[in-house]
Design a protein around this motif. Structure first.
Motif, mmCIF file in Angstrom:
data_model
loop_
_atom_site.group_PDB
_atom_site.id
_atom_site.type_symbol
_atom_site.label_atom_id
_atom_site.label_comp_id
_atom_site.label_asym_id
_atom_site.label_seq_id
_atom_site.Cartn_x
_atom_site.Cartn_y
_atom_site.Cartn_z
ATOM 1 N N PRO A 5 35.695 41.437 41.992
ATOM 2 C CA PRO A 5 35.584 42.084 43.108
ATOM 3 C C PRO A 5 36.673 41.907 44.211
ATOM 4 O O PRO A 5 37.277 40.843 44.204
ATOM 5 C CB PRO A 5 34.207 41.943 43.530
ATOM 6 N N PRO A 6 36.880 42.694 45.217
ATOM 7 C CA PRO A 6 37.626 42.653 46.226
ATOM 8 C C PRO A 6 37.445 41.335 47.223
ATOM 9 O O PRO A 6 38.322 40.597 47.757
ATOM 10 C CB PRO A 6 37.763 43.843 46.894
ATOM 11 N N SER A 7 36.293 41.147 47.218
ATOM 12 C CA SER A 7 35.787 39.885 48.041
ATOM 13 C C SER A 7 36.200 38.635 47.235
ATOM 14 O O SER A 7 35.764 37.375 48.054
ATOM 15 C CB SER A 7 34.148 40.018 48.216
ATOM 16 N N TYR A 8 36.313 38.288 45.970
ATOM 17 C CA TYR A 8 36.950 37.297 45.550
ATOM 18 C C TYR A 8 37.836 36.358 46.173
ATOM 19 O O TYR A 8 38.916 36.948 46.668
ATOM 20 C CB TYR A 8 37.307 37.452 44.173
ATOM 21 N N VAL A 9 37.619 35.061 46.688
ATOM 22 C CA VAL A 9 38.573 34.096 47.307
ATOM 23 C C VAL A 9 38.853 32.918 46.281
ATOM 24 O O VAL A 9 37.529 32.267 45.883
ATOM 25 C CB VAL A 9 38.168 33.861 48.546
#
Length: 360
Positions: free
Chosen positions: A92-96
């Motif tokens: 997902p885009p929120s992955y850090v």
């Protein structure tokens, strides 16, 4: 073990040739999925998460076209009769990279492709984006899983699908920062059978499983009626559930399921609850709560924060409840074939609440 990319041209639904025409309809219904929900909150990461460390992948799809005919491939896994195994990953885009993220295996069912089930039918990738978890789409051998008593070519070939899931998690952990305390599996029908087996034979990896319209595939739960369908076997290599540690379970089932009888849910939960060290008594569940057409109960006396909960939908069919097409991925015709949906239970919302509540 080598990772590579495999080009496939047979991404349409495949039904095993061995099935009779009578059972082909049943096979089409053996699906595993998670429906999209409107829930916008993310899945929180534990205060002190055990991660696999930042790797070389970022947010996106692996391979890049998640709906395409390309898969990641793993070779050299024991118990696969020399065959490579395939899977896809959505990040997902929120992955850090420096922050461990929960991971969910979405397990398709007999006769289904992972894209048809988890993307077209249920928009699981969109749920992962909103909730914040890594989504893994494994591909079964001849669109089947060896869940023990069930089902199809994977079971008949005696493939070690548990080893496949172990290999996938190990490989993904080289590229993504996976929260090792928040690994989950979910599936419907044959995918639910595989989820139960993972809880019993890969309990060291999983925090919990969410099976829908399936059962524990140990031989003792297979009766003559199930044998008569041609989909089940009472002589698999899955003889009993003997986990290395207890694992939380949330199981959903329709009382009018014509593929996997509702009676198997109670037997499966009683078996796993005993294996996990819970008592034999149940009480009303706090999540999901009973209401409308849905009754949820949970086992008492489970160790620690372990939960073994079952929800039954009155007159419900072979369905991932709350999904417009029951998770079939075939539109209105799929929903009609699966039977009645629920007016109360939303499996995807329940899954998300379950993931938030549990960790190893």
């Amino acid at each position: 073990m080598r990772r590579s990319v495999l080009i496939r041209t047979d991404t349409a639904c495949v039904i095993p040739r061995m099935l009779s025409s009578r059972n082909t309809l049943l096979a089409l219904l053996w699906i595993s999925a998670i429906a999209c929900t409107n829930e916008m909150d993310t899945v929180a990461t534990a205060a002190v998460a055990r991660g696999t460390g930042a790797g070389d992948w970022v947010a996106g799809n692996y391979p890049s076209d998640l709906r395409g005919s390309t898969y990641l491939e793993l070779e050299g896994i024991a118990g696969q009769n020399g065959m490579p195994r395939e899977y896809k990953v959505h990040v997902p885009p929120s992955y850090v990279p420096n922050t461990p993220m929960p991971l969910v295996f979405c397990i398709h069912g007999l006769g289904q492709q992972p894209e048809t089930l988890c993307l077209t039918g249920t928009a699981m990738d969109q749920l992962a984006d909103r909730a914040g978890f890594i989504l893994v789409l494994p591909r079964g051998f001849s669109t089947s899983w060896n869940g023990g008593a069930c089902c199809g070519p994977a079971r008949d070939a005696n493939l070690d699908d548990v080893a496949f899931f172990r290999a996938m998690l190990a490989d993904i952990g080289k590229h993504l920062n996976v929260d090792l305390d928040r690994v989950f599996a979910t599936g419907l029908s044959n995918g639910a059978y595989m989820s139960y087996r993972l809880a019993c034979e890969a309990a060291d990896l999983f925090a919990g499983v969410v099976p829908g319209a399936g059962a524990l595939g140990v031989n003792e739960l297979v009766d003559d009626a199930l044998m008569g369908t041609g989909l089940f076997s009472a002589s698999s290599n899955f003889e009993r559930c003997a986990p290395s540690r207890p694992v939380s379970i949330l199981a959903t089932h329709g009382t009018s399921d014509f593929v996997v009888p509702i009676a198997l849910q109670a037997k499966s939960l009683a078996n796993t609850a005993a294996a996990f060290g819970c008592s034999a008594t149940t009480k009303p569940a706090t999540a999901p709560k009973s209401g409308g057409d849905t009754t949820c109960t949970t086992y008492e006396g489970c160790p620690g924060d372990i939960e073994v909960t079952g929800c039954a939908v009155a007159q419900g069919g072979h369905c991932w409840f709350g999904s417009p097409d029951c998770g079939i991925g075939l539109g209105v015709s799929g929903a009609q074939a699966a039977g009645n949906n629920s007016n109360t239970l939303d499996n995807s919302a329940a899954l998300l609440e379950f993931i938030r509540a549990h960790h190893k």
